[in-house]
Design a protein around this motif. Structure first.
Motif, PDB file in Angstrom:
ATOM      1  N   GLY A 186      -7.260  -3.250   6.748  1.00 35.43           N
ATOM      2  CA  GLY A 186      -5.987  -4.890   7.539  1.00 35.43           C
ATOM      3  C   GLY A 186      -5.573  -3.847   8.936  1.00 35.43           C
ATOM      4  N   VAL A 187      -4.338  -4.320   8.514  1.00 34.80           N
ATOM      5  CA  VAL A 187      -2.839  -3.978   9.819  1.00 34.80           C
ATOM      6  C   VAL A 187      -1.761  -3.901   8.838  1.00 34.80           C
ATOM      7  CG1 VAL A 187      -2.053  -4.900  11.936  1.00 34.80           C
ATOM      8  CG2 VAL A 187      -4.541  -5.177  10.821  1.00 34.80           C
ATOM      9  N   ALA A 188      -1.159  -3.112   9.006  1.00 36.21           N
ATOM     10  CA  ALA A 188       0.328  -2.566   8.262  1.00 36.21           C
ATOM     11  C   ALA A 188       1.448  -3.519   8.792  1.00 36.21           C
ATOM     12  CB  ALA A 188       1.036  -1.455   8.101  1.00 36.21           C
ATOM     13  N   ALA A 189       2.101  -3.893   8.708  1.00 33.72           N
ATOM     14  CA  ALA A 189       3.223  -5.332   9.188  1.00 33.72           C
ATOM     15  C   ALA A 189       4.281  -3.872   9.365  1.00 33.72           C
ATOM     16  CB  ALA A 189       3.848  -5.515   7.586  1.00 33.72           C
ATOM     17  N   LYS A 190       5.355  -3.643   9.727  1.00 33.18           N
ATOM     18  CA  LYS A 190       6.874  -2.337   9.639  1.00 33.18           C
ATOM     19  C   LYS A 190       6.090  -2.224   7.851  1.00 33.18           C
ATOM     20  CE  LYS A 190       9.073  -1.675  13.144  1.00 33.18           C
ATOM     21  NZ  LYS A 190       7.643  -0.754  13.515  1.00 33.18           N
ATOM     22  N   PRO A 191       6.595  -0.607   7.555  1.00 27.93           N
ATOM     23  CA  PRO A 191       7.072  -0.241   6.016  1.00 27.93           C
ATOM     24  C   PRO A 191       7.887  -0.180   5.787  1.00 27.93           C
ATOM     25  CG  PRO A 191       6.456   2.127   8.768  1.00 27.93           C
ATOM     26  CD  PRO A 191       6.335   0.472   9.052  1.00 27.93           C
TER      27      PRO A 191
ATOM     28  N   ALA B  31       2.862   4.932  10.357  1.00 30.35           N
ATOM     29  CA  ALA B  31       3.470   5.338   8.350  1.00 30.35           C
ATOM     30  C   ALA B  31       3.473   6.543   7.918  1.00 30.35           C
ATOM     31  CB  ALA B  31       3.348   4.161   7.516  1.00 30.35           C
ATOM     32  N   GLU B  32       4.139   7.002   7.365  1.00 31.98           N
ATOM     33  CA  GLU B  32       4.268   8.464   6.423  1.00 31.98           C
ATOM     34  C   GLU B  32       3.080   8.414   5.885  1.00 31.98           C
ATOM     35  OE1 GLU B  32       5.424   9.351  10.172  1.00 31.98           O
ATOM     36  OE2 GLU B  32       4.936  11.058   8.521  1.00 31.98           O
TER      37      GLU B  32
ATOM     38  N   VAL C   5       0.951  -1.155  -0.264  1.00 30.27           N
ATOM     39  CA  VAL C   5      -0.065  -0.095  -0.312  1.00 30.27           C
ATOM     40  C   VAL C   5       1.415   1.195   0.030  1.00 30.27           C
ATOM     41  CG1 VAL C   5      -2.152   1.502   1.592  1.00 30.27           C
ATOM     42  CG2 VAL C   5      -1.735  -1.407   1.090  1.00 30.27           C
ATOM     43  N   LEU C   6       0.430   2.344  -0.858  1.00 36.98           N
ATOM     44  CA  LEU C   6       1.169   3.515  -0.914  1.00 36.98           C
ATOM     45  C   LEU C   6       0.349   4.620   0.233  1.00 36.98           C
ATOM     46  CD1 LEU C   6       3.178   5.739  -1.800  1.00 36.98           C
ATOM     47  CD2 LEU C   6       2.139   6.225  -3.539  1.00 36.98           C
TER      48      LEU C   6
END
Ligand code: SF4
Length: 441
Positions: free
Chosen positions: A431-436, A411-412, A382-383
């Motif tokens: 959803g849920v993000a993993a590390k950027p 994330a930025e 995802v951006l």
């Protein structure tokens, strides 16, 4: 000068791009942006004329500019874009408080007018230049537009664009590559190629520099720093196999194709002068499914075109069901003055148009929701674009399939993150993000 400007943009991405150019040009002249019209010395509108309703909506906004000008007569009111071009002969008679009007190919003339001591209203309507030669002020630093052509050679019977934006003119490929390199150097990660009929790019180029659309995509893909490429708006008649294969072969070219259908009935497509029939359109879809099985396909559909029977409309529903679009822009036909379709007989009564639109939207959303389930359980890149519009504790971004995603994580804007998708609807994923990804390096 320290003067302040305000731009209101209507219509398509080409207008969003043109407004970024208008803002960039004004800032280079020393103007500053005002957050609202009543705080501006220069009130500008970048207009659309694709449907009668767009005109009416804009004219309502113009009313406010008239009031603001009567309060401070030294304020300047300017109107640009397709509507201005479509009423070029009568704009000052109908709206005497307008000081300057200019067509889509004349944005640079606004600077000339502002630097002149002209006391009389000025109009500029020749298709002279690409707005892309002007400085730009992007809405998002990491996303940029690349105007690859201007105008359209098609003759769709309901469309006013060829008369407001002129014949197709492709920009020089070396210039485009240089501009894309400059965008990448300036922090752009995702670039969207723009044209009224973007995939007919290059036909009018001189022999010695001529390349086709897939060739151009290849050159942009080779640029360091450009991680994603998108384009709009393509025409099915020009969606050739080399362009479709490019989606499978070029790493930066996203797995999303917008393929305007307009109608599923070959008889209606003929009256629309779309130059393809249902079978030819479905052949394009099969090619996409063959070369890029997971590709997202979206579309545009017009309901209630003159002469559209219930059987014609049923065929539109059949195509929507068969293709299984990831999304669709759906429009009720509205006759556009000075178009062939406005003069056609058998105009469909409005209640029937509305009833068909409801059935169409219901099917589009049902199929899109089914299609979106393929992302559930997958980790998708995802951006990040910013804060979620529906929940300020979450973030929002877009997948390569052009699906909007709301997610939990840190994330930025401008960063790429992998998001584990847990829920999918016709409109958005969650959803849920993993590390950027950038923080993993
Ligand atoms: S392809 Fe048809 S609908 Fe699109 S801009 Fe050209 S004339 Fe209008």
């Amino acid at each position: 000068m320290g003067k302040r400007y305000h731009v209101t943009t209507f219509g398509c991405q080409m207008n969003v791009h043109d407004s970024e150019r208008m803002r960039g040009m004004l800032e280079s002249l020393g103007y500053e942006e005002a957050s609202s019209r009543d705080g501006a010395d220069l009130i500008l509108f970048n207009t659309c004329s694709i449907r009668e309703s767009a005109d009416n909506r804009f004219v309502a906004h113009l009313g406010e500019a008239k009031r603001l000008k009567s309060e401070h007569p030294d304020r300047v009111v300017g109107v640009g874009g397709c509507w201005a071009q479509s009423v070029k002969d009568e704009v000052f008679q109908r709206f005497p408080f307008v000081d300057v009007a200019f067509g889509p190919g004349q944005i640079h003339k606004l600077a000339e007018f502002l630097n002149s001591d002209s006391l009389s209203a000025q109009g500029y309507f020749e298709f002279e230049d690409f707005s892309a030669s002007l400085p730009t002020l992007r809405v998002r630093e990491f996303q940029g537009w690349l105007q690859v052509s201007q105008g359209c050679n098609c003759k769709c019977s309901y469309c006013i664009v060829p008369s407001t934006r002129g014949r197709e003119v492709s920009r020089d490929p070396a210039q485009l590559v240089a501009e894309a390199e400059a965008l990448a150097a300036d922090g752009v990660r995702e670039v969207t190629l723009l044209g009224q009929n973007v995939n007919s790019y290059g036909r009018d180029l001189p022999k010695e520099t001529r390349i086709g659309f897939s060739g151009l995509l290849g050159r942009i893909d080779a640029i360091d720093g450009i991680d994603r490429i998108r384009y709009t708006s393509p025409h099915p008649k020009d969606m050739k196999e080399d362009v479709i294969r490019a989606h499978a072969e070029l790493p930066a070219l996203c797995e999303h194709i917008h393929l305007p259908l307009q109608s599923g009935s070959s008889a209606v497509l003929k009256r629309m002068r779309r130059t393809y029939d249902r079978q030819r359109y479905m052949d394009r879809v099969s090619l996409i499914r063959e070369h890029v099985p997971d590709c997202a396909i979206t579309t545009d559909i017009i309901v209630g075109f003159p002469g559209e029977t219930e059987a014609d409309f049923e065929q539109t529903l059949e195509v929507v069901d068969e293709v299984g679009y990831d999304g669709a822009f759906t429009f009720v036909f509205s006759p556009r003055r000075e178009t062939e379709a406005a003069e056609l007989g058998e105009q469909v009564p409005h209640p029937i148009k509305v009833e068909r639109m409801e059935r169409l939207v219901e099917l589009v959303q049902a199929r899109a929701a089914e299609q979106a389930q393929r992302f559930v359980g997958r980790e998708i890149e995802v951006l990040v674009e910013g804060t979620s519009r529906t929940d300020e504790t979450r973030l929002r971004g877009r997948t390569r399939h052009n699906k909007a995603v709301n997610f939990d994580g840190e994330a930025e804007p401008g960063e790429f993150v992998n998001v584990e998708i847990s829920v999918a609807t016709s409109q958005t994923l969650s959803g849920v993000a993993a590390k950027p990804l950038s923080r993993l390096l």
